[in-house]
Design a protein around this motif. Structure first.
Motif, short mmCIF file in Angstrom:
data_model
loop_
_atom_site.label_atom_id
_atom_site.label_comp_id
_atom_site.label_asym_id
_atom_site.label_seq_id
_atom_site.Cartn_x
_atom_site.Cartn_y
_atom_site.Cartn_z
N ASP A 139 -15.25 -9.70 19.00
CA ASP A 139 -13.89 -9.72 19.56
C ASP A 139 -12.95 -10.26 18.50
OD1 ASP A 139 -14.75 -8.78 22.00
OD2 ASP A 139 -15.13 -10.80 22.76
N TRP A 140 -12.35 -9.39 17.76
CA TRP A 140 -11.53 -9.83 16.63
C TRP A 140 -10.14 -10.21 17.10
CZ3 TRP A 140 -13.85 -11.75 12.82
CH2 TRP A 140 -15.11 -11.25 12.43
N ALA A 141 -10.08 -11.36 17.76
CA ALA A 141 -8.81 -11.84 18.31
C ALA A 141 -8.73 -13.35 18.18
CB ALA A 141 -8.70 -11.45 19.77
N LEU A 142 -7.50 -13.82 18.09
CA LEU A 142 -7.25 -15.27 18.08
C LEU A 142 -6.62 -15.65 19.41
CD1 LEU A 142 -5.68 -15.47 14.52
CD2 LEU A 142 -7.66 -16.82 15.27
N PRO A 143 -6.94 -16.84 19.92
CA PRO A 143 -6.22 -17.28 21.13
C PRO A 143 -4.78 -17.62 20.76
CG PRO A 143 -7.62 -19.03 20.27
CD PRO A 143 -7.89 -17.81 19.42
N LEU A 144 -3.88 -17.48 21.72
CA LEU A 144 -2.49 -17.89 21.47
C LEU A 144 -2.49 -19.40 21.31
CD1 LEU A 144 -0.55 -15.63 23.98
CD2 LEU A 144 -1.50 -15.11 21.70
N ALA A 145 -1.84 -19.87 20.26
CA ALA A 145 -1.96 -21.30 19.97
C ALA A 145 -0.81 -21.78 19.12
CB ALA A 145 -3.27 -21.56 19.21
N HIS A 146 -0.54 -23.07 19.24
CA HIS A 146 0.36 -23.73 18.29
C HIS A 146 -0.40 -24.92 17.72
CE1 HIS A 146 4.19 -24.66 16.41
NE2 HIS A 146 3.82 -25.92 16.57
N ILE A 147 -0.54 -24.95 16.41
CA ILE A 147 -1.30 -26.02 15.75
C ILE A 147 -0.42 -26.63 14.67
CG2 ILE A 147 -3.35 -26.53 14.34
CD1 ILE A 147 -4.68 -24.08 15.65
N ASP A 148 -0.32 -27.94 14.71
CA ASP A 148 0.42 -28.67 13.67
C ASP A 148 -0.54 -29.76 13.19
OD1 ASP A 148 2.04 -30.20 12.08
OD2 ASP A 148 3.73 -30.24 13.50
N ASP A 149 -1.02 -29.58 11.96
CA ASP A 149 -2.18 -30.37 11.55
C ASP A 149 -1.98 -30.98 10.17
OD1 ASP A 149 -4.74 -31.41 11.64
OD2 ASP A 149 -5.73 -29.54 11.04
N GLN A 150 -2.49 -32.19 10.00
CA GLN A 150 -2.57 -32.79 8.67
C GLN A 150 -3.61 -33.89 8.70
OE1 GLN A 150 0.90 -35.05 7.29
NE2 GLN A 150 1.79 -34.79 9.31
N PRO A 151 -4.14 -34.26 7.53
CA PRO A 151 -5.27 -35.19 7.51
C PRO A 151 -4.88 -36.65 7.64
CG PRO A 151 -4.77 -34.49 5.28
CD PRO A 151 -3.84 -33.72 6.19
N ARG A 152 -5.87 -37.45 8.09
CA ARG A 152 -5.68 -38.91 8.14
C ARG A 152 -5.74 -39.52 6.73
NH1 ARG A 152 -9.88 -43.26 10.94
NH2 ARG A 152 -8.64 -45.13 10.45
N PHE A 153 -6.71 -39.07 5.93
CA PHE A 153 -6.89 -39.64 4.59
C PHE A 153 -6.63 -38.59 3.50
CE2 PHE A 153 -9.67 -42.45 7.13
CZ PHE A 153 -9.09 -43.67 6.79
N ALA A 154 -6.04 -39.07 2.40
CA ALA A 154 -5.73 -38.16 1.29
C ALA A 154 -6.97 -37.84 0.46
CB ALA A 154 -4.66 -38.79 0.39
#
Ligand code: ACM
Ligand code: ZN
Length: 559
Positions: A139-154
């Motif tokens: 099933d070549w599909a992505l779920p509808l989503a909003h992602i805002d991501d960044q790491p805790r450690f550099a």
């Protein structure tokens, strides 16, 4: 008409079924995720890449698109109305935003790392076959989503020791591939040891003619045995540059280590005049650490180190150069420096008084000489926590491996720190208590849950947390001779590590992580990478034994 519409809808569903929100199993878990009902079909999709993005970011997106085309078996089209990759200079260095709507998905980042991580998150949200090299029905599909991501450690590191056992450039690239999939960004490459010198140095050819080869290896775990078979290998400068470039394209900085002044017998075998006694020395054929170390009183040693580091800096652009510093004295007393006239003269010149701490002050001097040289070339040193003993000069960064104490102390004194405590971060430890069923480990017991449970700020002196740059795990290879075994030790523990490194502490949740691992195992299968299934009750490279439900429950309870 109704009939045609119905058929179209069904055809649409067959091509692109709807992933359910609970199927979100990205590791490390992104910082902010909202999933809504619906899906975005990615087969044959259009792709638009912002021309303002730098070449490396465009290339990273290109690798994602190429994986998508291979796995779906459908070409993408250049243009709007599908995936849109957009430069957003407002975002933090490793941050990314993904917004998936029914007809389009927008990806924003400000740097290569942001785009790499966005692509890795998208890949983990798709069927695992995206990591394979063949077309797959899925099933070549992505779920509808909003992602805002960044790491805790550099600093999100993984180490590899190619000295006790050698791993080829191709094997090293695979290691980097799995690091990329889980958003690690530092590869600590331990290039020198008593048991083998692995870096080509043009000015000192004997380092690899002699130092890269040993006349035998311990058989299994019996230190009194030896197979007598010549063993070794090294990386040419071109090969090391290839690794640096390969890593850089994936947002990974390679930090090379020249371990000094101990762990140096392979170099001493090649250039015995660099030791206190003048040798002869032999590349070590057993495990453990040699008592023979570089002479701290001989100027030739500093010339040698500066020459080696000059060639090293030409290959590795990393700001950090790892200078080792561990286990220099290997619990022996007196140490070779105590009976060496040159070292004695140097101590006198430096005003170091005789006594139990004299060796630490002399090691401080060696460290400071190397530090000054590297600083003068715009680089910084990082060393194992022994460098803290005596008086470590300002500006050094400490890698805390003998537990967390060294890191806590260093941070409280204002040094930057990378935490890599043995109890949680030594992946040469066994995963199971049933050692007889496991491939060899160095000892210890480090199951997946224990790795996952590590909190780098535990025990920190209040206010010193900002000195913790991040976390790394180490993989020493005394008993690990094959990539299959190496990957077994690495995974899935490195996935647990990735959540320590990436996720805010309040977002960690072992149950959610553990449930997501089934998808990770599919990914690793698609990549052709080995892993341990101990966390599913199956031990060893052969993944045995088959257990009854009761036996399995008992095993999981006692891990
Ligand atoms: C170390 O494990 N000797 C740093
Ligand atoms: Zn000496």
């Amino acid at each position: 008409m109704k009939r045609i519409l119905l058929i179209l809808t069904l055809a649409g569903l067959a091509a692109c079924a709807k992933p359910q929100p609970q199927e979100f199993h990205v590791i490390p878990m992104p910082a902010n995720v909202t999933i809504t009902e619906g899906s975005f079909c990615v087969k044959g999709v259009a792709v638009a890449v912002d021309p303002a993005m730098d070449e490396a970011s465009q290339k990273a997106v290109g690798r994602f698109v190429s994986a998508l085309e291979t796995a779906t078996g459908s070409k993408t089209k250049a243009g709007k109305g599908g995936f849109e990759f957009v430069l957003n200079p407002e975002l933090a260095a490793e941050q990314y935003i993904i917004d998936i709507q029914p007809k389009a998905a927008r990806v924003e980042a400000s740097t290569l790392n942001g785009f790499v991580y966005a692509c890795e998150t998208l890949k983990q949200m798709l069927p695992a076959a995206i990591y394979g090299s063949e077309k797959a029905q899925a099933d070549w599909a992505l779920p509808l989503a909003h992602i805002d991501d960044q790491p805790r450690f550099a600093y999100r590191g993984m180490h590899l020791d190619p000295c006790r056992h050698f791993f080829s450039i191709e094997e090293t690239k695979r290691y980097l591939d799995v690091m990329t999939a889980y958003k690690l960004n530092r590869f600590h490459w331990h290039l020198t040891e008593d048991q083998g010198w692995r870096m080509e140095v043009k000015k000192y050819p004997k380092l690899t003619e002699i130092g890269a080869w040993r006349n035998g290896t311990v058989i299994k775990m019996d230190w009194d045995s030896n197979d007598g078979i010549r063993y070794g290998g090294f990386y040419t400068q071109d090969e090391m540059k290839e690794i640096v470039d390969y890593a850089a394209e994936r947002g990974i900085i390679v930090i090379p280590e020249i371990d000094l002044p101990g762990h140096m017998v392979a170099a001493l075998a090649a250039y015995p005049e660099l030791g206190c006694t003048g040798g002869p020395y032999e590349v070590w054929t057993r495990w453990g650490v040699s008592n023979d170390i570089l002479c701290a009183g001989n100027e030739k040693v500093y010339t040698f180190l500066e020459d080696v580091l000059t060639e090293l800096m030409d290959i590795f652009p990393s700001e950090y150069i790892h200078i080792g510093g561990d286990e220099c004295f290997n619990n022996v007393d007196p140490v070779p420096w105590d009976s060496c006239p040159k070292c004695g003269a140097r101590m006198k010149e430096l005003g170091i008084k005789k006594g139990p701490d004299a060796k630490h002050y002399l090691q401080n001097y060696v460290t400071a000489r190397v530090q000054d040289f590297l600083n003068a070339h715009g680089r910084k040193i990082i060393g194992w926590d022994e460098v803290l003993e005596g008086n470590l000069a300002e500006g050094a960064t400490v890698m805390s491996w003998r537990g967390t104490r060294g890191g806590i102390k260093a941070a409280s004194k204002g040094f930057d720190v990378v935490m890599t405590p043995t109890d949680y971060c030594y992946f040469d430890y066994y995963q199971s208590r049933e050692r007889d069923k496991e491939p060899f480990g160095i000892g210890g017991h480090l199951p997946l849950e224990k790795v996952y449970g590590y909190e780098p700020f535990d025990g920190m002196v209040a206010g010193s947390e900002s000195h913790i740059l991040g976390v790394q795990a180490n993989l020493w290879t005394e008993y690990i001779a094959t990539p299959e075994h190496l990957e077994y030790m690495l995974l899935p523990r490195m996935c647990a590590l990735s959540e320590i490194q990436w996720c805010r502490a309040d977002l960690k949740d072992y149950e959610r992580f553990n449930a997501s691992l089934d998808h990770t195992f599919e990914i690793l299968d698609a990549m052709g990478v080995n892993y341990s299934l101990d966390c599913r009750g199956l031990i060893g490279l052969d993944r045995e034994p088959a257990r009854s439900e009761e036996e399995l429950a008992e095993y999981m309870k006692n891990r």
